[in-house]
Design an enzyme around this catalytic site. Structure first.
Site, PDB file in Angstrom:
ATOM      1  N   ASN A   9       2.922 -54.197  16.694  1.00 49.15           N
ATOM      2  CA  ASN A   9       2.704 -54.257  15.197  1.00 49.15           C
ATOM      3  C   ASN A   9       3.157 -53.271  14.637  1.00 49.15           C
ATOM      4  O   ASN A   9       2.976 -52.080  14.823  1.00 49.15           O
ATOM      5  CB  ASN A   9       1.040 -54.146  15.189  1.00 49.15           C
ATOM      6  CG  ASN A   9       0.683 -54.300  13.688  1.00 49.15           C
ATOM      7  OD1 ASN A   9       1.384 -54.428  12.926  1.00 49.15           O
ATOM      8  ND2 ASN A   9      -0.574 -53.747  13.359  1.00 49.15           N
ATOM      9  N   LYS A  11       3.519 -52.586  11.475  1.00 46.38           N
ATOM     10  CA  LYS A  11       2.910 -52.040  10.426  1.00 46.38           C
ATOM     11  C   LYS A  11       4.093 -52.057   9.173  1.00 46.38           C
ATOM     12  O   LYS A  11       5.045 -52.834   9.262  1.00 46.38           O
ATOM     13  CB  LYS A  11       2.139 -50.790  10.592  1.00 46.38           C
ATOM     14  CG  LYS A  11       1.102 -51.044  11.839  1.00 46.38           C
ATOM     15  CD  LYS A  11       0.105 -49.921  11.998  1.00 46.38           C
ATOM     16  CE  LYS A  11      -0.760 -50.275  13.167  1.00 46.38           C
ATOM     17  NZ  LYS A  11      -1.817 -49.307  13.009  1.00 46.38           N
ATOM     18  N   HIS A  94      -6.614 -57.358  10.854  1.00 46.01           N
ATOM     19  CA  HIS A  94      -6.222 -55.877  11.240  1.00 46.01           C
ATOM     20  C   HIS A  94      -7.150 -55.100  10.466  1.00 46.01           C
ATOM     21  O   HIS A  94      -7.527 -55.362   9.353  1.00 46.01           O
ATOM     22  CB  HIS A  94      -4.708 -55.762  11.054  1.00 46.01           C
ATOM     23  CG  HIS A  94      -4.621 -54.458  11.840  1.00 46.01           C
ATOM     24  ND1 HIS A  94      -4.743 -53.171  11.099  1.00 46.01           N
ATOM     25  CD2 HIS A  94      -3.965 -54.009  13.198  1.00 46.01           C
ATOM     26  CE1 HIS A  94      -4.538 -52.182  12.239  1.00 46.01           C
ATOM     27  NE2 HIS A  94      -4.073 -52.725  13.068  1.00 46.01           N
ATOM     28  N   GLU A  96      -6.896 -52.648   9.215  1.00 42.82           N
ATOM     29  CA  GLU A  96      -6.082 -51.832   8.000  1.00 42.82           C
ATOM     30  C   GLU A  96      -6.237 -52.661   6.864  1.00 42.82           C
ATOM     31  O   GLU A  96      -6.437 -52.423   5.860  1.00 42.82           O
ATOM     32  CB  GLU A  96      -4.670 -51.537   8.389  1.00 42.82           C
ATOM     33  CG  GLU A  96      -4.676 -50.167   9.042  1.00 42.82           C
ATOM     34  CD  GLU A  96      -3.473 -50.074  10.006  1.00 42.82           C
ATOM     35  OE1 GLU A  96      -2.314 -50.641   9.953  1.00 42.82           O
ATOM     36  OE2 GLU A  96      -3.598 -49.185  11.112  1.00 42.82           O
ATOM     37  N   GLU A 166     -10.089 -53.773  18.665  1.00 39.27           N
ATOM     38  CA  GLU A 166      -9.144 -52.627  18.396  1.00 39.27           C
ATOM     39  C   GLU A 166     -10.218 -51.697  17.826  1.00 39.27           C
ATOM     40  O   GLU A 166     -10.556 -51.802  16.552  1.00 39.27           O
ATOM     41  CB  GLU A 166      -7.939 -52.865  17.468  1.00 39.27           C
ATOM     42  CG  GLU A 166      -7.086 -53.850  17.788  1.00 39.27           C
ATOM     43  CD  GLU A 166      -5.891 -53.564  17.090  1.00 39.27           C
ATOM     44  OE1 GLU A 166      -4.781 -53.023  17.821  1.00 39.27           O
ATOM     45  OE2 GLU A 166      -5.760 -53.650  16.132  1.00 39.27           O
ATOM     46  N   GLY A 172      -4.006 -45.233  16.047  1.00 42.18           N
ATOM     47  CA  GLY A 172      -3.234 -44.207  15.412  1.00 42.18           C
ATOM     48  C   GLY A 172      -3.613 -42.836  15.424  1.00 42.18           C
ATOM     49  O   GLY A 172      -3.113 -41.696  14.864  1.00 42.18           O
ATOM     50  N   SER A 212      -4.028 -46.793  20.390  1.00 44.61           N
ATOM     51  CA  SER A 212      -3.376 -45.672  21.026  1.00 44.61           C
ATOM     52  C   SER A 212      -3.129 -46.001  22.299  1.00 44.61           C
ATOM     53  O   SER A 212      -3.073 -45.240  23.405  1.00 44.61           O
ATOM     54  CB  SER A 212      -4.205 -44.201  20.952  1.00 44.61           C
ATOM     55  OG  SER A 212      -4.288 -43.905  19.716  1.00 44.61           O
TER      56      SER A 212
HETATM   57  P1  PGA Z   1      -1.852 -47.843  17.588  1.00 45.32           P
HETATM   58  O1  PGA Z   1      -2.036 -49.074  16.650  1.00 45.32           O
HETATM   59  O2  PGA Z   1      -1.277 -48.186  18.816  1.00 45.32           O
HETATM   60  O3  PGA Z   1      -0.565 -46.945  16.759  1.00 45.32           O
HETATM   61  O4  PGA Z   1      -3.078 -47.020  17.623  1.00 45.32           O
HETATM   62  C1  PGA Z   1      -2.703 -50.195  17.078  1.00 45.32           C
HETATM   63  C2  PGA Z   1      -2.906 -51.223  16.056  1.00 45.32           C
HETATM   64  O5  PGA Z   1      -3.230 -50.618  14.877  1.00 45.32           O
HETATM   65  O6  PGA Z   1      -2.646 -52.365  16.119  1.00 45.32           O
END
Ligand code: PGA
Length: 249
Positions: A9, A11, A94, A96, A166, A172, A212
């Protein structure tokens, strides 16, 4: 049997030249053909990357789709448009999107339906925030996200979905769920699927871990019985790291 999947992803990252450079590098690296690799760029580059990756084993997804079919919804992109440019996967729900764009489980159920109606594979995301983890409420939260977002689907439809767990506190942040935390939740989700759809369907659905995940911790996570791969954010922006994760099964 369920598939091993690693989806990146991106983003809201990368210019078009950078996106082309990243997929160019991914194409030069080798990984097991048992793994389904998916890159998930911003909408704007999806068609270009579909063309760029044709003839390879790498598929393309997008990060969202509209909850409406078509019409006067300025700025939105519909599932049928996404399908029409050759994209195969769509991330739905997601954290976000849930947090910054106020998407709720009911909106997401509509998106899942439109994705499936247009032959896209939904990657349906769930996961609790830190307060929910600390209060011990996390199983209930994930149960609502799953039951309200996808449990209206038929058994045939649910088998076409991928689920991504997640934990929001791991996204992140550099803090990964421990193998125990990841397995416990993945097993919980698989049990929910089992109760609703039965053993055979539940065991054929891929459940990805996200948060992460990186080349250092992927092996331990992917070895867990109910973890079938990863939804990767930051580490998917570097070709070598992304492929190292794909090589972690
Ligand atoms: P990250 O994000 O690997 O940067 O923690 C995962 C995601 O949001 O799908």
């Amino acid at each position: 049997m369920r598939k091993k999947i690693v989806a990146g992803n991106w983003k809201m990252n990368k210019s078009l030249p950078e996106a082309l450079e990243l997929v160019g590098a991914i194409k030069t690296l080798s990984y097991s053909n048992e793994v389904q690799l998916i890159v998930v760029p911003p909408f704007l580059y999806a068609k270009t990357l579909v063309d760029e990756l044709s003839g390879t084993q790498v598929s393309v997804g997008v990060q969202n789709c509209a909850k409406q079919e078509k019409g006067a919804f300025t700025g939105e992109v519909s599932a049928s448009m996404i399908q029409s440019v050759g994209v195969d996967y769509v991330i739905i729900g997601h954290s976000e999107r849930r947090a910054y764009f106020s998407e709720n489980n009911q909106d997401l159920a509509l998106k899942v339906d439109l994705a499936l109606a247009n032959h896209l594979t939904p990657i349906y995301c769930c996961g609790e925030i830190i307060e929910e983890r600390n209060s011990g409420n996390y199983f209930e939260v994930v149960k609502s996200q799953i039951s309200e977002g996808i449990f209206h689907l038929s058994a045939t439809q649910i088998q076409k979905c991928i689920i991504a767990y997640e934990p929001v506190w791991a996204i992140g942040t550099g803090v990964t769920a421990t193998p125990e935390q990841a397995q416990e939740m993945h097993q919980f989700i698989r049990n929910l699927l089992k109760e609703k759809y039965g053993e055979a369907d539940a065991s054929s659905i891929s459940i990805l871990y996200g948060g992460s995940c990186n080349p250092q911790n992927a092996k331990e996570l992917f070895a867990l019985p109910d973890v079938d791969g990863g939804l990767i954010g930051g580490a998917s922006l570097v070709a070598e790291d992304f492929i190292a994760i794909a090589n972690s099964f």
